[in-house]
Design a protein around this motif. Sequence first.
Motif, short mmCIF file in Angstrom:
data_model
loop_
_atom_site.label_atom_id
_atom_site.label_comp_id
_atom_site.label_asym_id
_atom_site.label_seq_id
_atom_site.Cartn_x
_atom_site.Cartn_y
_atom_site.Cartn_z
N ASN A 136 59.40 24.30 36.30
CA ASN A 136 58.05 23.77 36.14
C ASN A 136 57.28 23.79 37.46
O ASN A 136 56.10 24.17 37.49
CB ASN A 136 58.09 22.33 35.62
CG ASN A 136 58.33 22.27 34.13
OD1 ASN A 136 58.16 23.26 33.42
ND2 ASN A 136 58.74 21.11 33.65
N GLU A 139 56.36 27.37 38.24
CA GLU A 139 55.28 27.83 37.36
C GLU A 139 53.95 27.19 37.76
O GLU A 139 52.90 27.85 37.72
CB GLU A 139 55.62 27.52 35.90
CG GLU A 139 56.56 28.56 35.30
CD GLU A 139 57.32 28.08 34.07
OE1 GLU A 139 56.93 27.07 33.47
OE2 GLU A 139 58.34 28.73 33.73
N LYS A 202 51.07 25.55 28.58
CA LYS A 202 51.23 26.97 28.90
C LYS A 202 50.99 27.81 27.66
O LYS A 202 51.48 27.48 26.59
CB LYS A 202 52.62 27.23 29.47
CG LYS A 202 52.79 26.52 30.80
CD LYS A 202 54.23 26.45 31.25
CE LYS A 202 54.32 25.44 32.39
NZ LYS A 202 55.71 25.13 32.75
N GLY A 211 61.15 21.82 27.99
CA GLY A 211 61.79 21.63 29.29
C GLY A 211 61.98 20.17 29.67
O GLY A 211 63.09 19.72 29.93
MG LIG Z 1 59.05 23.80 31.56
#
Ligand SMILES: [Mg+2]
Length: 266
Positions: A136, A139, A202, A211
Amino acid sequence: KLLEKKLMQMRKLESLGSLARVLAGEFTNILTTIMGFSSLLKISAQCDPVINEYIDSIQTSARIASRLVSQLMAFSRSLTILREPVDFRFIVSEIIEQIRHMHPRVHIMTDLPSFIPPIIGDRSQLKLVIKNLCDNAIEAMDRAGELRIKLNRVTINSNSSYIGDGKEIVKGDFLKCTISDNGRGMDSMVLERIFEPFFTTKHGVKGAGLGLSIVYGITKEHGGFLDISSTPGKGTEVELYLPIMERESSDLQRKSEKRLDVDHEK
Ligand SMILES: [Mg+2]
Ligand SMILES: Nc1ncnc2c1ncn2[C@@H]1O[C@H](COP(=O)(O)OP(=O)(O)O)[C@@H](O)[C@H]1O
């Protein structure tokens, strides 16, 4: 009332977990069929470029779907754990090595003590927690930025009466793992919902929104808690707390040493 609400939440998570397990199993079979027959089709189509392109699309989608399925599996698994002594520094170094390899533009800064008592828990699940949190962070920085990972031991006593995420008072010795990034951060609307299964900001194939649900499930199962703060445009800091149970861990250690002795004697 609070307890009631928490129980409700746990039950909801549990039933989601078994639903996830059943779905994941079914989908694995379906996807195996799709992958198998599309490979056969590719052979029969010889080298017709148009048909090949269609088949490639099918296979790409099937691959994305199977990634989703493995996340579903991980989510349902996060509701049951092993109990073994785990050296957390080792987990962190493994993840760091993976990130260095896969994301050369992420600058990793670490602050790891030379010794930290072992955590009692499930090694592969704890690794997944750190991996999901780092994913995370990476990203959020579009794969380039500063990722900080810090480990230390903290004692939370009744005076400091730390308020955990369940709003109960926690006490004792904890391993604290702080993961921070200088990525895009999030506003309070997002922050409020991040642990919800399937919540994601996302688009496309990137996020399934599982996640942090997995992180939450595993952390709870280990008797730990999380504290997340974030500033939009600046970055995010995740604090993960896991209880250190020295007595129990030395007991387990002794047991496994005994087992080794017995093995030697044989
Ligand atoms: Mg994630
Ligand atoms: N380090 C972070 N920085 C900014 N936003 C984050 C961070 N970690 C989580 N988020 C937000 O929380 C959402 C849920 O995260 P997660 O459960 O891992 O699902 P996913 O990564 O698949 O979207 C993300 O879509 C993102 O909006």
